[in-house]
Design a protein around this motif. Structure first.
Motif, PDB file in Angstrom:
ATOM      1  N   THR A   1      10.689   1.739  23.877  1.00 32.59           N
ATOM      2  CA  THR A   1      10.842   2.989  23.133  1.00 32.59           C
ATOM      3  C   THR A   1      10.067   2.988  21.822  1.00 32.59           C
ATOM      4  O   THR A   1      10.042   3.993  21.111  1.00 32.59           O
ATOM      5  N   SER A   2       9.444   1.855  21.482  1.00 37.88           N
ATOM      6  CA  SER A   2       8.966   1.722  20.103  1.00 37.88           C
ATOM      7  C   SER A   2       7.889   2.733  19.716  1.00 37.88           C
ATOM      8  O   SER A   2       7.822   3.168  18.571  1.00 37.88           O
ATOM      9  N   ALA A   3       7.056   3.135  20.685  1.00 38.96           N
ATOM     10  CA  ALA A   3       5.982   4.062  20.327  1.00 38.96           C
ATOM     11  C   ALA A   3       6.524   5.415  19.873  1.00 38.96           C
ATOM     12  O   ALA A   3       5.847   6.147  19.143  1.00 38.96           O
ATOM     13  N   ALA A   4       7.757   5.734  20.276  1.00 31.33           N
ATOM     14  CA  ALA A   4       8.342   7.015  19.870  1.00 31.33           C
ATOM     15  C   ALA A   4       8.552   7.081  18.354  1.00 31.33           C
ATOM     16  O   ALA A   4       8.663   8.162  17.782  1.00 31.33           O
ATOM     17  N   PHE A   5       8.621   5.912  17.707  1.00 29.83           N
ATOM     18  CA  PHE A   5       8.805   5.897  16.257  1.00 29.83           C
ATOM     19  C   PHE A   5       7.535   6.359  15.542  1.00 29.83           C
ATOM     20  O   PHE A   5       7.593   6.862  14.437  1.00 29.83           O
ATOM     21  N   GLY A   6       6.399   6.121  16.178  1.00 35.88           N
ATOM     22  CA  GLY A   6       5.123   6.484  15.557  1.00 35.88           C
ATOM     23  C   GLY A   6       4.892   5.786  14.230  1.00 35.88           C
ATOM     24  O   GLY A   6       4.196   6.296  13.349  1.00 35.88           O
ATOM     25  N   LEU A   7       5.487   4.603  14.046  1.00 34.56           N
ATOM     26  CA  LEU A   7       5.329   3.900  12.762  1.00 34.56           C
ATOM     27  C   LEU A   7       3.880   3.455  12.585  1.00 34.56           C
ATOM     28  O   LEU A   7       3.236   2.983  13.514  1.00 34.56           O
ATOM     29  N   ASP A   8       3.411   3.592  11.373  1.00 40.86           N
ATOM     30  CA  ASP A   8       2.069   3.156  11.016  1.00 40.86           C
ATOM     31  C   ASP A   8       2.222   1.892  10.163  1.00 40.86           C
ATOM     32  O   ASP A   8       2.761   1.947   9.058  1.00 40.86           O
ATOM     33  N   SER A   9       1.772   0.762  10.705  1.00 37.79           N
ATOM     34  CA  SER A   9       1.992  -0.509  10.002  1.00 37.79           C
ATOM     35  C   SER A   9       0.974  -0.733   8.879  1.00 37.79           C
ATOM     36  O   SER A   9       1.144  -1.627   8.052  1.00 37.79           O
ATOM     37  N   ARG A  10      -0.069   0.084   8.849  1.00 39.83           N
ATOM     38  CA  ARG A  10      -1.165  -0.193   7.904  1.00 39.83           C
ATOM     39  C   ARG A  10      -0.772  -0.196   6.435  1.00 39.83           C
ATOM     40  O   ARG A  10      -1.256  -1.040   5.680  1.00 39.83           O
ATOM     41  N   PRO A  11       0.121   0.715   6.009  1.00 43.23           N
ATOM     42  CA  PRO A  11       0.464   0.681   4.585  1.00 43.23           C
ATOM     43  C   PRO A  11       1.057  -0.662   4.149  1.00 43.23           C
ATOM     44  O   PRO A  11       0.940  -1.031   2.980  1.00 43.23           O
ATOM     45  N   LEU A  12       1.681  -1.379   5.068  1.00 41.89           N
ATOM     46  CA  LEU A  12       2.200  -2.707   4.704  1.00 41.89           C
ATOM     47  C   LEU A  12       1.161  -3.800   4.927  1.00 41.89           C
ATOM     48  O   LEU A  12       0.908  -4.631   4.063  1.00 41.89           O
ATOM     49  N   ARG A  13       0.577  -3.798   6.109  1.00 43.13           N
ATOM     50  CA  ARG A  13      -0.281  -4.932   6.479  1.00 43.13           C
ATOM     51  C   ARG A  13      -1.670  -4.840   5.870  1.00 43.13           C
ATOM     52  O   ARG A  13      -2.368  -5.848   5.785  1.00 43.13           O
ATOM     53  N   ARG A  14      -2.092  -3.641   5.520  1.00 44.96           N
ATOM     54  CA  ARG A  14      -3.348  -3.398   4.822  1.00 44.96           C
ATOM     55  C   ARG A  14      -4.581  -4.034   5.495  1.00 44.96           C
ATOM     56  O   ARG A  14      -5.307  -4.829   4.869  1.00 44.96           O
ATOM     57  N   PRO A  15      -4.870  -3.630   6.732  1.00 42.49           N
ATOM     58  CA  PRO A  15      -6.093  -4.131   7.374  1.00 42.49           C
ATOM     59  C   PRO A  15      -7.359  -3.730   6.616  1.00 42.49           C
ATOM     60  O   PRO A  15      -8.404  -4.353   6.790  1.00 42.49           O
ATOM     61  N   ASP A  16      -7.238  -2.713   5.749  1.00 47.97           N
ATOM     62  CA  ASP A  16      -8.402  -2.297   4.947  1.00 47.97           C
ATOM     63  C   ASP A  16      -8.866  -3.401   3.999  1.00 47.97           C
ATOM     64  O   ASP A  16      -9.983  -3.349   3.482  1.00 47.97           O
ATOM     65  N   LEU A  17      -8.010  -4.398   3.779  1.00 47.43           N
ATOM     66  CA  LEU A  17      -8.401  -5.490   2.869  1.00 47.43           C
ATOM     67  C   LEU A  17      -9.327  -6.503   3.540  1.00 47.43           C
ATOM     68  O   LEU A  17      -9.898  -7.370   2.882  1.00 47.43           O
ATOM     69  N   MET A  18      -9.461  -6.379   4.867  1.00 45.38           N
ATOM     70  CA  MET A  18     -10.316  -7.344   5.580  1.00 45.38           C
ATOM     71  C   MET A  18     -11.773  -7.171   5.186  1.00 45.38           C
ATOM     72  O   MET A  18     -12.226  -6.048   4.984  1.00 45.38           O
ATOM     73  N   PRO A  19     -12.510  -8.271   5.120  1.00 48.59           N
ATOM     74  CA  PRO A  19     -13.944  -8.163   4.848  1.00 48.59           C
ATOM     75  C   PRO A  19     -14.668  -7.539   6.045  1.00 48.59           C
ATOM     76  O   PRO A  19     -14.120  -7.508   7.147  1.00 48.59           O
ATOM     77  N   THR A  20     -15.879  -7.041   5.824  1.00 49.72           N
ATOM     78  CA  THR A  20     -16.723  -6.614   6.951  1.00 49.72           C
ATOM     79  C   THR A  20     -17.898  -7.580   7.067  1.00 49.72           C
ATOM     80  O   THR A  20     -18.420  -8.002   6.025  1.00 49.72           O
ATOM     81  N   PRO A  21     -18.351  -7.903   8.256  1.00 48.23           N
ATOM     82  CA  PRO A  21     -17.707  -7.545   9.524  1.00 48.23           C
ATOM     83  C   PRO A  21     -16.331  -8.202   9.629  1.00 48.23           C
ATOM     84  O   PRO A  21     -16.096  -9.251   9.032  1.00 48.23           O
TER      85      PRO A  21
END
Ligand code: MGD
Ligand code: MGD
Ligand code: SF4
Ligand code: MO
Length: 716
Positions: A343-363
């Motif tokens: 059922t978890s997808a029904a929550f539509g939770l977005d984990s990004r605000p916590l896990r912050r994948p935007d902090l990863m270097p590129t590539p």
């Protein structure tokens, strides 16, 4: 609730609301009783929670005992003996953090940040102490990424290809089903709180069928047990569809409006006569035919499918195939009909605000598949190449391998018991060149290999927020007691390590509560947006804001590329698969010789993966490891009930007791898990037998897809 009333009378006891952190679909809301000294004295399921309904399970009923267990890790420790010896000396937090900061920084300077590998799974499912803060830390560091594939990938991909999402129906609506097919799941052990829903359906006249190689507690309690050979579920589903189409038992309107690819599907199932499926699955012909007819006639039918059939080479395709069934019969139209995995997808939770994948270097850093931890640590190029995550046949080999793994940080996981191919895992962990940090409650088999072992808090001691994969309630866990000893939450430990390594302290937020509040506030999903922090604090839990009844596919709209249920999937074709359902033979079929058997190793009733094994009362009740075997298989080998046997697999030899029962399909043995190797007589675990081989979809684990041999133990 007698326990609660008695404690209330004492007057000096307060009650704190929380939620069970374990990887279990039930996500029970609980209440902890705490006395005036701040000691937890008892806990129970929240009576007002519609799914928990006042009861926990036999394992978590012992959570207070586990929390105050004399073996709890209470101080940071550093290794003094040889790797793997489990010999440590206590140090203070500063000293432990110094060692970690210095070793990780040196490794990053010399080999790059990808030489650091996080290793974790679902010891806690909390948003913050699961991957929340850890994710943030490893992203900011630029460490290797981990594909967390050990449990649920194959089926998630299978459902997404077919229905576009795993969010299908509300588990509580199973009450309105007329036929519940428990397919590859042992409800009474692994999804206990779904059983009362099943019983309510039975009261309304529903029938319950279990499809399992083993006559589990659930199979015994059901109306019918269909014994199936492991890894052959797709063949059964193909034959069911053959019957549905041949006998015109389909819902033509739903097929026209809600699906694409009916023609192609019809062609794919044409050759799958019940007779052919019978040969593959071991299920009698007429049982297959009547299952199909009963499925079509039920108004409606629900398939509660879980993980049993996923842990095989063709596990993804099996789930994808089963997921086509209710589209043919139009069961999605009616409350309580369809296929339910998570059922978890029904929550539509977005984990990004916590896990912050935007902090990863590129590539972005490379991704390692967790089920190949053994390979990832082996140190040679070929093994490292295999460990790179490639979930689909269409994924190219990686161009650059990256550095060998030089540092491993383990939290919420016990790979030296629970990963496949244990011999290889141990070999990797024993490498003197590898720097290993383990965050744990106890000195597990994995912790024995740590260079630095850090004491983590339990759910009684920290704050967290939990979605669920078995119901639709979001829950808040409030700490009930102060940390035991010097334990810290995973979140606080990663915050401190991050600062030690020179990362900006503001990255890790002022404290756990502010982080979680921000996280909740950042959710854009309409299912979550109306739920406030204040409401969670007051009530402990809240139903996500989706309609009641929750029937997202009732009108034949599916969030796939075509907007319909994809009986034929162009995406699958592009990804390198057959676009229509098919049977992918399990790996064991190619490996069995006349004297071998296939081995499944599902969870023991009173263990939670490798957790609770060290709670004496639960281990004693469970007993020592044993193998279940059919009388005909035992007779052929001249084996006797209760004698000592040796089970031989690719990675080694295990000793255990034999139980001969007519409660398992022929040609199969079942060894329940996951015992701690170090607490077993031979120091070995069931995953000596399992292999680092991926499922067809998503690079998942194939724990139940191994051939083994069984013989009388030489020592006996
Ligand atoms: N008590 C308890 N509860 C648990 C857990 C635990 O360890 N202990 N673990 C939790 C976790 S992490 C998970 S992922 C879930 C797993 O829970 P479930 O979804 O129930 O999955 P499994 O326990 O892996 O397997 C369920 C059943 O599938 C059967 N099976 C094996 N192979 C096949 C097959 O090829 N086809 C079919 N039809 N059946 C097959 C097994 O015999 C077993 O009875 O449970 C969670 N709940
Ligand atoms: N043969 C076989 N192998 C299997 C399976 C099987 O069915 N058969 N099932 C597989 C599946 S589905 C799964 S999910 C895996 C899981 O396998 P495991 O890794 O054994 O998972 P758990 O026992 O849930 O939790 C791992 C550890 O997390 C720790 N932990 C819990 N909470 C915290 C916390 O807040 N902080 C820290 N630092 N640690 C914490 C616990 O003490 C525990 O030792 O096993 C897989 N392995
Ligand atoms: S392990 Fe599952 S059944 Fe037991 S208390 Fe936790 S959520 Fe409930
Ligand atoms: Mo799992």
């Amino acid at each position: 609730m007698r326990r609660r009333e008695q404690l209330l009378k004492r007057g000096d006891v307060s009650f704190v609301r929380g939620v069970c952190p374990h990887d279990c679909p039930d996500t029970c809301a609980w209440e902890v009783a705490v006395d005036a000294s701040g000691t937890a004295v008892d806990l129970w399921g929240a009576p007002e929670h519609p799914f928990t309904r006042g009861g926990l399970c036999g394992k978590v009923d012992r959570y207070v005992e586990r929390t105050y267990h004399p073996d709890r890790l209470t101080r940071p420790m550093v290794r003094v003996g040889p790797k793997g010896s489990g010999e440590f000396k206590p140090v203070d937090w500063d000293a432990a953090l110094d060692v970690i900061g210095e070793r990780l920084s040196n490794i990053i300077d010399r080999h790059g940040a990808e030489a650091v590998l996080p290793f974790s799974y679902s010891g806690t499912l909390g948003a913050l102490n699961g991957e929340g803060m850890a994710g943030r830390f490893f992203h900011a560091l630029g460490a290797s990424q981990l594909a967390r594939t050990i449990c649920a990938e194959a089926g998630s991909w299978g459902l997404r290809y077919t229905c576009g999402t795993t969010a299908s129906v509300d588990s509580m609506d199973a009450e309105f089903s007329r036929l519940i097919v428990l397919w590859g799941t042992n409800t009474l052990s692994s999804n206990l709180h779904f059983w009362p829903v099943v019983l309510r359906a039975k009261k309304r006249g529903a029938r319950v069928i279990v499809i399992d190689p083993v006559e589990t507690k659930t199979a015994k309690a059901a109306d019918q047990w269909i014994r199936i050979r492991p890894g052959t579920d797709a063949a059964l589903a193909l034959a069911m569809m053959h019957v549905l189409i041949a006998e015109s038992l389909v819902d033509e309107d739903f097929i026209r409006e809600g699906t694409i690819g009916f023609e192609e599907l019809s062609a794919a199932v044409e050759g799958w006569t019940p007779a052919r499926a019978s040969e593959v699955t071991g299920i009698p012909n007429d049982e297959i035919v009547s299952l199909a007819r009963e499925f079509a006639a039920a108004d409606p039918a629900l398939v509660r499918l879980n993980y049993g059939m996923q842990r095989h080479r063709g596990g993804g395709m099996a789930v994808r195939t089963i997921a086509c069934l209710p589209a043919l019969t139009g069961h999605w139209r009616r409350r309580g009909g369809g296929v339910l995995l998570s059922t978890s997808a029904a929550f539509g939770l977005d984990s990004r605000p916590l896990r912050r994948p935007d902090l990863m270097p590129t590539p972005t850093p490379r991704t390692i598949n967790m089920i190949r931890l053994g390979d990832a640590l082996a140190g040679d190029e070929a093994s490292l190449r295999r460990a790179h995550y490639r979930p689909r046949p269409s994924d190219p080999e990686v161009a650059s391998l990256g550095p060998s793994v030089k540092a491993l940080v383990v939290y919420n996981a016990n790979p030296a018991a629970s990963n496949p191919d244990l011999a290889k895992v141990r070999e990797g962990l024993a490498n003197e060149d590898l720097f290993t940090v383990v965050l744990e409650h106890f000195q597990t088999d994995t912790a024995d290999y740590a260079d630095v072992l850090l004491p983590a808090t339990t759910q009684l001691e920290h704050l967290d927020l939990h979605a669920s994969y078995g119901h639709l309630y979001l829950s808040l866990n409030r700490p009930a007691i102060a940390p035991v000893g010097q334990a810290l939450s995973n979140a606080e430990i990663f915050r401190r390590i991050g600062v030690r390594m020179g990362l900006d302290a503001s990255l890790f937020g002022p404290d756990d509560e502010s982080l979680l509040k921000e996280y909740l506030a950042a959710q854009a999903s309409p299912a979550i947006a109306p739920i406030s922090w204040e409401r969670l604090q007051a009530d402990g839990f809240a139903r996500v804001d989706v309609p009641t009844p929750f029937m997202p596919f009732a009108e034949g709209a599916f969030p796939t590329p075509s907007g319909r249920c994809e009986l034929y999937s162009e995406t699958m074709k592009e990804d390198g698969y057959s676009p229509t359902p098919e049977f992918i033979a399990p790996a064991w079929m190619a490996e069995v010789t006349p004297d071998s058997l296939v081995c499944v190793s599902p969870p023991a009733h009173l263990f939670l993966n490798s957790t609770f094994v060290n709670v004496d009362r639960l281990r004693k009740k469970t007993g020592a490891p044993y193998a279940l075997m059919h009388p005909a298989d035992a007779a052929r080998r001249g084996l006797r009930d209760e004698e000592e046997i040796a089970v031989l697999g690719a990675g080694g030899r295990l000793r255990m007791t034999l139980k001969i029962r007519d409660a398992i399909v022929r040609g199969t043995i079942c060894i329940e898990g996951i015992h701690w190797p170090k607490l077993s007589a031979d120091g070995r675990g069931v995953n000596e037998l399992t292999r680092q081989r991926e499922t067809d979809f998503g690079g998942g684990a194939t724990f139940y897809d191994v051939a083994v041999r069984v013989e009388r133990s030489a020592g006996a």
